[in-house]
Design a protein around this motif. Structure first.
Motif, PDB file in Angstrom:
ATOM      1  N   ILE A 187      49.152  16.861  21.786  1.00 34.54           N
ATOM      2  CA  ILE A 187      48.137  17.135  22.785  1.00 34.54           C
ATOM      3  C   ILE A 187      48.812  17.549  24.073  1.00 34.54           C
ATOM      4  CG2 ILE A 187      46.366  15.643  21.836  1.00 34.54           C
ATOM      5  CD1 ILE A 187      47.323  13.676  24.127  1.00 34.54           C
TER       6      ILE A 187
ATOM      7  N   GLN B  94      48.665  17.937  28.447  1.00 40.44           N
ATOM      8  CA  GLN B  94      48.832  17.017  29.556  1.00 40.44           C
ATOM      9  C   GLN B  94      47.577  16.178  29.790  1.00 40.44           C
ATOM     10  OE1 GLN B  94      51.465  17.905  32.707  1.00 40.44           O
ATOM     11  NE2 GLN B  94      52.478  17.392  30.839  1.00 40.44           N
ATOM     12  N   TYR B  95      46.463  16.704  29.359  1.00 41.67           N
ATOM     13  CA  TYR B  95      45.220  16.010  29.650  1.00 41.67           C
ATOM     14  C   TYR B  95      44.202  16.343  28.578  1.00 41.67           C
ATOM     15  CZ  TYR B  95      40.988  14.616  32.132  1.00 41.67           C
ATOM     16  OH  TYR B  95      39.817  14.032  32.485  1.00 41.67           O
ATOM     17  N   SER B  96      43.493  15.359  28.116  1.00 40.52           N
ATOM     18  CA  SER B  96      42.411  15.644  27.176  1.00 40.52           C
ATOM     19  C   SER B  96      41.376  14.552  27.312  1.00 40.52           C
ATOM     20  CB  SER B  96      42.943  15.719  25.755  1.00 40.52           C
ATOM     21  OG  SER B  96      43.533  14.491  25.416  1.00 40.52           O
ATOM     22  N   ILE B  97      40.191  14.890  26.894  1.00 43.25           N
ATOM     23  CA  ILE B  97      39.133  13.885  26.898  1.00 43.25           C
ATOM     24  C   ILE B  97      38.792  13.591  25.451  1.00 43.25           C
ATOM     25  CG2 ILE B  97      36.725  13.501  27.467  1.00 43.25           C
ATOM     26  CD1 ILE B  97      37.224  14.831  30.087  1.00 43.25           C
ATOM     27  N   GLU B  98      38.868  12.355  25.076  1.00 48.90           N
ATOM     28  CA  GLU B  98      38.656  11.980  23.683  1.00 48.90           C
ATOM     29  C   GLU B  98      37.607  10.895  23.615  1.00 48.90           C
ATOM     30  OE1 GLU B  98      42.402  10.830  22.061  1.00 48.90           O
ATOM     31  OE2 GLU B  98      43.352  12.713  22.671  1.00 48.90           O
ATOM     32  N   ILE B  99      37.045  10.777  22.435  1.00 48.52           N
ATOM     33  CA  ILE B  99      36.101   9.686  22.200  1.00 48.52           C
ATOM     34  C   ILE B  99      36.747   8.750  21.197  1.00 48.52           C
ATOM     35  CG2 ILE B  99      33.790   9.071  21.410  1.00 48.52           C
ATOM     36  CD1 ILE B  99      33.565  10.857  23.763  1.00 48.52           C
ATOM     37  N   ILE B 100      36.859   7.483  21.525  1.00 51.71           N
ATOM     38  CA  ILE B 100      37.347   6.546  20.525  1.00 51.71           C
ATOM     39  C   ILE B 100      36.246   5.547  20.261  1.00 51.71           C
ATOM     40  CG2 ILE B 100      39.777   6.782  21.126  1.00 51.71           C
ATOM     41  CD1 ILE B 100      39.426   3.980  22.495  1.00 51.71           C
ATOM     42  N   GLU B 101      36.313   4.949  19.098  1.00 52.13           N
ATOM     43  CA  GLU B 101      35.320   3.946  18.756  1.00 52.13           C
ATOM     44  C   GLU B 101      36.049   2.669  18.384  1.00 52.13           C
ATOM     45  OE1 GLU B 101      32.755   4.982  15.561  1.00 52.13           O
ATOM     46  OE2 GLU B 101      31.279   3.472  16.105  1.00 52.13           O
ATOM     47  N   LEU B 102      35.620   1.605  18.989  1.00 53.44           N
ATOM     48  CA  LEU B 102      36.189   0.311  18.633  1.00 53.44           C
ATOM     49  C   LEU B 102      35.122  -0.477  17.894  1.00 53.44           C
ATOM     50  CD1 LEU B 102      38.113  -0.629  21.872  1.00 53.44           C
ATOM     51  CD2 LEU B 102      39.069   0.066  19.696  1.00 53.44           C
TER      52      LEU B 102
END
Lengths: 715, 679
Positions: A704, A706-714
């Protein structure tokens, strides 16, 4: 002042036995200034990175073939072009990595291939004709005209780029007369010049051509130390087809001091308009030794730099990008040099014109020692000393031993050779061992009663021999049924031709097993085969070299298992040939070969032999592919791929015969079964490959920025 | 638990500085590490290798050597000065110029009464160590060539000095050189390249061990001046060499330019033999670059160098196998937070040694990035390096401090960004260890050197000193390394390196209570915005929750202690450096170390001792109905690595600041050339 810097070694040389040539045919520049292609005088071409002093790759032509001119690099296509046996070879590869060789059979013998950087390769034929490589590729068998006269032979050739024109310069010799051809390419035209005669019987030692100021300057050195320069115009050329040889005007550039006698191996090369590098000519102030590399300034007639080169000078010299490549002794050295413009030279143009007249040429000898300068005494003694040195004790005994071999009985020879081998040092061994073996073999051939197996074996064991040094040795051993010597030769010779390999194979297969068992062979290889054959029995007991106390019950059990195994797969356990025969055949399997050369000879095998050989190969294959085959380290053993290659070769050579032979049916079916299983395995692997590739793609996505927007699920 | 939007930030190009030298104090079990930028870090080996103190560096302070004398730490460097550090207030206490040019080495005698320094001009200078300072005593006889390394004989009667091409033994009393040991130059290489004795050791049996630039470790007999043994260990330099002096002097380790550490032991070479000799025994290969600093503890080899990592490699014959004690430990990141996050404004503050960078986070809708993050401004600091910084939650205030001064900036975000330095600061704000804004950005708290907290009111108009919070008067000295204010503005919690945590009531401006002292240093503390419970995490990875109102540990904390944490949690080797809370769900505590972040759900049961700690994968595979039964309080996410900060913004999106170790490695200079396989 020009200067020679500290040199360094590019590679070692293998000069031929009487030190007459350096073992190098030519050095050509590769893709840039830092890479050179070195062609040796026999079979191999090596690419070096000069700054690293390191070979990047090497390439050898087949055994029996010979490179007849330096390989050149075509930078347009990244191809190497070489000539083997006066036929053309193009090697399409990217810097010795990919290989695809293209043979080009041409209708006339090739003298050399020339190529300038960025230009197209030009093929020069021995009879003087010139073709572009491309046109030859289009029509290899096109008729090649004869340019040279009947007894005229090329002595030297080069290529020169003048503006956009390519010129081939050829010098020839005909009945003591020397000629020069200036051949222009595209449009083709040729001009013939006659070189002025020097003293009778003297022919030029070396040539060097450079292009400057719209003229080609040719520099040539005579054995009497005279360096002449001829200037050719490239403009007024090609009007009349030059059958008529024009006289070529020349001017004496330098009169080099030659000491006593005449120069033998020397060469002169123009470095720039004012400097000439000379090798093989004595240093005027250092006595008579000829092993010097000197830079002379032609404007001032002065010696600007000199360097003594250790070892013999071969009179070869190349220069690329301010470096002199010089083979001497047993090394190829690179000596960087610098020729800055002398300011006086540019100011004093008159000096240049004045010095052209021959009698105004001063030489260091004249200046320092008067007109009749004789080589100093020290040089004289030095020379005798060196000759004495070269005739050291080993050399004398070699001759003695050689004499001995010609007459003495076997026992004495054996004793003497043994003594000689223990005395001699390894470096000196190489030439003498070859001579010894040659004389031994020739005597054995001449005198059928004489044969000294152990002496020959000893000589082979030194590993200084190879097949090309002593080509009759293997066949002699076969004839004398000395299979041990055969085995040794197969093991130690890297260059056994395929025909001989095949002859050995035939002989080995046809030995009766009873005879074979009497032969004593190398114990290691026998041990390996023994292990292989008897392994099934040993398998149960051998674990970490520890065999459990074999109780009767245990033993019986393994026996019973053995019997069961035998019953289930009888073909797997019996070796179709005897132990010693198998050992000999293994040796054949491990010799290097090239399949195109081997195939025709393989066809000579009878179908019985083929069957037996195939059965044996199958046996080996089965043994190897059994899952728990222990890697027997330290033993020389054929590899699985070698076995498979031989199976393929045999099938290729005898397929129709085998198909027609009823006994071969089972064997072929078996082999077919392997292939089928292999195909199935490969196809399964192919299926996996797709998924593996997907996995790799997934990995690649991970990187990836320098910067990214991700969605994680816990959870 | 649900989904989180994550801002994954990798543009914090933090670059740790190379480790220059280190010194281990076996009495206090403290390791002092000096970095190339002049910073000195103190690690406590008794407390899980926690980096408890950092003395910020300074431009031009090239520390070459460190030396412990009892509890006092001295350093010397190429600026020619000897410095003693004030380990309580984390700054140089005083510096003394040795007047001998650059100093290469410093060494104290075993009694701790004298300090020897080796200078560029070829002198060995002896300083007497006095109560509060050091005083020049005399020079040993001067010789040509610089003194690179020094070692005292344990009896303090002799000093061995490594120079170029030789080692000299001086009589410490007379100052005369008694022996001269000539060191061979490198084999093969040009003979005129002189060899530098980078390191020398002196054993009590007068054996001298040296490591030099020709790659040799040599063992000499110091009484006769003869060479006993030569070990050629590398083609490059042997840069460092250290003896386990606190023990029986039977082991020596040497660090090379190739990144290897080689151990030599004084043992009998065969089992039945009794006469011992020095034998090369182990080779550790944990570094990619020069190993320029080494320490030999009783049980471990500690090494550091160009590749900036501190490696603690336990000697397996000294520790119990397959325990946490025997695990290799690499310390690559600081044990404190270098990232500040303004939760309301979505700003990130990155602290570098010499500058601060302020970034605005991007905005997005789902995966789609609507606005990319952008660089707001940079604050360049001069000679002294930054020791701490703080950003207020609204993003309007920024404060940072060096050892000598504090700066405060007002940042306004209208259409343009305007930054104003607050010029008049109260004089109490001078030397500060930690800074913290109150959640409404009206107050700035600063832990000061008098072990007190200074409260300053900040507003548009002025910056006004309010109060100094002190819990006790008198002898207590340990500094506060953590500060934390509660959201409602009522409480302030402070923690110090003596493991004490104090709670102040900001309404009354006085000490409220003190949390019972735990024997491990707190690595981070936070006050819960809703319940006002104090969460503290310690260097040994224990978690406590303390109710500020009841002044006691909460039920949850007691249950956690009763049940115990899983060994997998306790064996993590990086400390928790930051805690945040979920404003929407008061049960959630978000904390992180370098390799994971964890959301602790206080409403869920603790994992059984045999349960899987990292159970996200199992939970994912289970149907929703069964998840409840399987899930436990620790929700660990390892998809982000080498975390510098994890924080939850007001819009409930997570900010994750990563600094991949690979990026740091790629910025290092090329290592020395080594032949690997067929290259």
């Amino acid at each position: 002042m020009a200067a020679l810097y500290e040199g360094y070694t590019l590679c070692g040389l293998v000069p031929d036995q009487n030190l007459s040539s350096s073992g190098i045919q030519g050095i050509e520049e590769e893709r840039d200034r830092d890479h050179v292609v070195v062609t040796d005088s026999t079979r191999s071409v090596t690419l070096y990175k000069v700054s690293d002093q390191k070979p990047l790759g090497s390439w050898t032509v087949k055994q029996g073939q010979k490179l007849t001119c330096p390989a050149v690099f075509n930078s347009q296509t990244n191809e190497y072009v070489a000539v083997t046996d006066n036929k053309c070879v193009i090697d399409r590869r990217e810097h010795f990595c990919l290989f695809r060789v293209l043979f080009l059979q041409v209708s006339s013998d090739v003298w050399k291939v020339h190529c300038t950087h960025g230009g197209e390769p030009v093929v020069l034929f021995q009879r003087g004709a010139v073709r572009l490589l491309d046109s030859l590729l289009a029509a290899p068998q096109q008729p090649i005209e004869e340019v040279l006269a009947q007894e005229e032979a090329i002595r030297w050739s080069t290529i020169i780029v003048a503006e956009t024109q390519q010129f081939i310069i050829i010098t020839t010799e005909q009945k003591g007369e020397h000629f020069l051809y200036l051949q222009r390419l595209n449009p083709n035209s040729v001009q013939r010049y006659r070189l002025e005669r020097e003293e009778p019987g003297l022919s030029p030692l070396s040539f060097s051509a450079t292009y400057r100021d719209k003229h080609i300057c040719l520099l040539y050195l005579y054995p009497n130390g005279h360096v002449y320069q001829s200037v050719l115009s490239v403009r007024g050329l090609g009007t009349e087809e030059g059958v008529q040889a024009l006289p070529l005007p020349r001017s004496l550039l330098l009169g080099l001091p030659v000491g006593d006698g005449q120069l033998e191996a020397a060469s002169a090369m123009a470095l720039d308009e004012a400097h000439v590098a000379v090798v093989g000519v004595p240093h005027p102030s250092a006595g008579g030794g000829k092993d010097f590399l000197c830079i002379w300034n032609t404007n001032f007639q002065t010696l600007q730099a000199g360097k003594e080169m250790a070892g013999k000078i071969y009179g070869q010299l190349w220069s690329y990008s301010n470096k002199v490549f010089i083979p001497h002794g047993k090394t190829l050295s690179i000596i960087p040099f610098e020729c800055p413009k002398s300011s006086l030279a540019s100011l004093n143009q008159t000096c240049y014109t004045l010095s052209k007249t021959p009698n105004s040429v001063p030489s260091w000898n004249n200046i320092l020692h008067g007109e009749k300068a004789q080589p100093s005494k020290s040089a004289e003694t030095r020379r005798t000393r060196t000759t004495r040195k070269s005739q050291s004790t080993t050399n004398l005994t070699t001759d003695q031993v050689l004499e001995l071999i010609k007459t003495a009985p076997v026992e004495e020879i054996q004793k003497e050779v043994e003594g000689f081998l223990t005395r001699a040092e390894f470096q000196d061994l190489q030439p003498s061992v070859g001579q010894l073996a040659l004389t031994l073999v020739s005597r054995s051939l001449a005198d059928p009663a004489f044969y000294s197996s152990s002496t020959l074996a000893q000589l082979v064991h030194t590993r200084c021999l190879c097949h090309s040094v002593c080509p009759d040795l293997v066949l002699l051993a076969l004839e004398k049924k000395d299979y041990f010597l055969c085995q040794l030769c197969l093991q130690f010779f890297p260059d056994i031709p395929e025909a001989v390999t095949c002859a050995c194979l035939k002989a080995f297969i046809s030995i009766p097993d009873v005879d074979a068992e009497k032969v004593s062979l190398e114990p290691d290889s026998v041990k390996f085969m023994e292990n292989l054959i008897t392994r099934d029995r040993a398998e149960a007991g051998l674990q970490n070299g520890f065999s459990p106390t074999s109780s009767v019950v245990n033993d019986r059990q393994t026996r019973a298992e053995d019997v069961k195994k035998k019953a289930s797969a009888p073909s797997q356990l019996s070796c179709p040939v005897g132990l010693h025969k198998a050992v000999l055949i293994n040796e054949i399997l491990q010799t290097p070969y090239s399949d195109t050369f081997l195939l025709p000879h393989l066809k000579d095998l009878s179908s019985q032999h083929v069957m037996l050989f195939l059965q044996y190969l199958q046996f080996l294959y089965l043994k190897y592919s059994q899952d728990a085959f222990p890697q027997m380290e330290g033993f020389r053993s054929p590899s699985l791929s070698q076995i498979m290659d031989w199976v393929c070769l045999l099938l290729d050579a005898h397929f129709t015969v085998l198909v027609m032979t009823p006994e071969a049916k089972g064997l072929l079916l078996n082999l077919h079964r392997f292939v089928k299983s292999q195909v199935r395995l490969v196809s399964e692997l192919g299926k996996i490959e797709g998924s593996l590739q997907e996995l790799r793609k997934m990995k690649a996505k991970e990187s990836i920025g320098q910067y990214s927007i991700e969605i994680i699920e816990l959870f | 638990m649900g989904e989180f939007k994550v801002h994954r930030v990798r543009f914090f190009d933090y670059m740790p500085s190379a480790i220059r030298t280190m010194a281990f104090n076996s009495q206090t079990e403290r390791l002092a590490v000096a970095r190339a930028d002049g910073a000195v870090e103190i690690f406590n080996f008794n407390d899980n290798f926690f980096q408890e103190k950092v003395i910020p560096g300074q431009d031009g302070r090239a520390t070459e050597a460190l030396c412990w004398v009892g509890h006092r730490l001295f350093s010397a460097g190429l600026n020619g000065e000897i410095t003693e550090y004030d380990l309580e207030n984390l700054r140089p206490q005083y510096t003394v110029d040795a007047y001998g040019g650059p100093i290469w080495t410093i060494s104290s005698n075993s009694q701790g009464t004298q300090l020897a320094v080796g200078c560029e001009d070829g002198t060995v200078k002896i300083f007497a160590i006095l109560e509060e300072r050091i005083q020049f005593q005399r020079n040993l006889n001067r010789h040509k060539g610089r003194i690179i390394s020094l070692c005292w004989h344990p009896s303090s009667a002799q000093i061995a000095a490594g120079m170029t091409d030789m080692i000299k033994i001086f009589d410490a009393e007379t100052g005369h050189a008694t022996r001269r040991l000539l060191v061979d130059r490198a084999m093969g290489a040009s003979k005129n390249k002189e060899v530098v004795v980078w390191s020398v050791g002196y054993l009590s049996d007068h054996t001298i061990i040296s490591g030099d630039s020709a790659g040799k470790v040599q063992i000499w007999n110091g009484l006769t001046g003869t060479l006993v043994r030569t070990y050629l260990v590398t083609k490059w330099d042997v840069l460092s060499l250290v003896i386990n002096a606190s023990q029986d002097e039977s082991s020596v380790i040497a660090g090379t330019s190739e990144g290897t550490v080689i151990q030599f032991q004084f043992i009998s070479s065969t089992v039945d033999q009794h006469d011992k000799e020095w034998v090369r025994t182990r080779t550790f290969r944990n570094h990619s670059h020069d190993v320029s600093a080494l320490a030999h503890t009783d049980t471990a080899v500690v090494s550091g160098g160009m590749d900036t990592q501190l490696v603690v490699r336990p000697l397996l014959d000294k520790v119990e196998k397959n325990t946490q004690e025997s695990a290799l430990r690499k310390i690559a990141f600081p044990h404190r937070s270098l990232v500040g996050c303004a939760k309301k404004a979505g700003l990130l503050l990155f602290q570098f040694p010499d500058r601060l960078e302020l970034w605005k986070l991007g905005e997005s809708e789902g995966h789609v990035c609507l606005m990319y993050p952008y660089f707001v401004c940079r604050f360049l600091q001069g000679e002294d390096h930054i020791c701490c910084s703080a950003l207020s939650a609204c993003g309007g205030w920024l404060a940072y401090s060096t050892v000598s001064s504090v700066r405060l900036y007002r940042i306004q975000y209208n259409n343009t960004i305007s930054i104003n330095k607050v010029s008049k600061l109260p004089k109490e704000l001078r030397s500060v260890h930690q800074l913290c804004f109150s959640s409404d950005s009206s107050k700035l708290f600063a832990s000061s050197c008098q072990s007190s907290v200074i409260v300053v009111a900040v507003s548009q108009q002025e910056c006004r000193y309010l109060h100094t919070l002190k819990h006790k008067t008198g002898e207590w000295k340990a500094r506060m390394h953590l500060l934390c204010a509660s959201d409602d503005g009522k409480w302030l919690a402070t923690a110090n390196t003596d493991c004490e945590i104090h709670i102040y009531n900001l309404h009354k401006m006085k000490l409220h209570c003190m949390v019972p002292v735990y024997n491990s240093c707190p690595t981070t503390i936070a006050i819960h915005p809703v319940t006002n419970n104090l969460i503290s995490v310690h260097a040994d990875q224990q978690i406590f929750e303390f109710s500020l109102v009841q002044k006691e540990y909460t039920q949850w904390s007691r249950r956690l202690q009763a049940q115990g944490l899983l060994s997998l949690w306790l064996e993590r080797d990086t400390p928790i450096t930051h805690i945040t809370f979920n404003p929407k769900n008061p049960d959630h505590i978000i904390l992180h170390d370098t390799y994971m972040f964890c959301i602790i759900d206080q409403s869920l049961p603790f994992p059984e001792l045999n349960a899987v700690l990292w159970n996200q994968m199992t939970l994912k595979s289970l149907p929703v109905s069964q998840r409840i039964g399987q899930s436990h309080a620790f929700k660990i996410c390892k998809s982000f690595q080498h975390l510098m900060c994890v924080s939850l913004l007001e819009d409930l999106s997570l900010v994750v600041v990563e600094r991949p170790l690979l990026d740091i490695m790629s910025q290092l200079p090329a290592p020395v050339r080594q032949k690997k396989f067929a290259t």
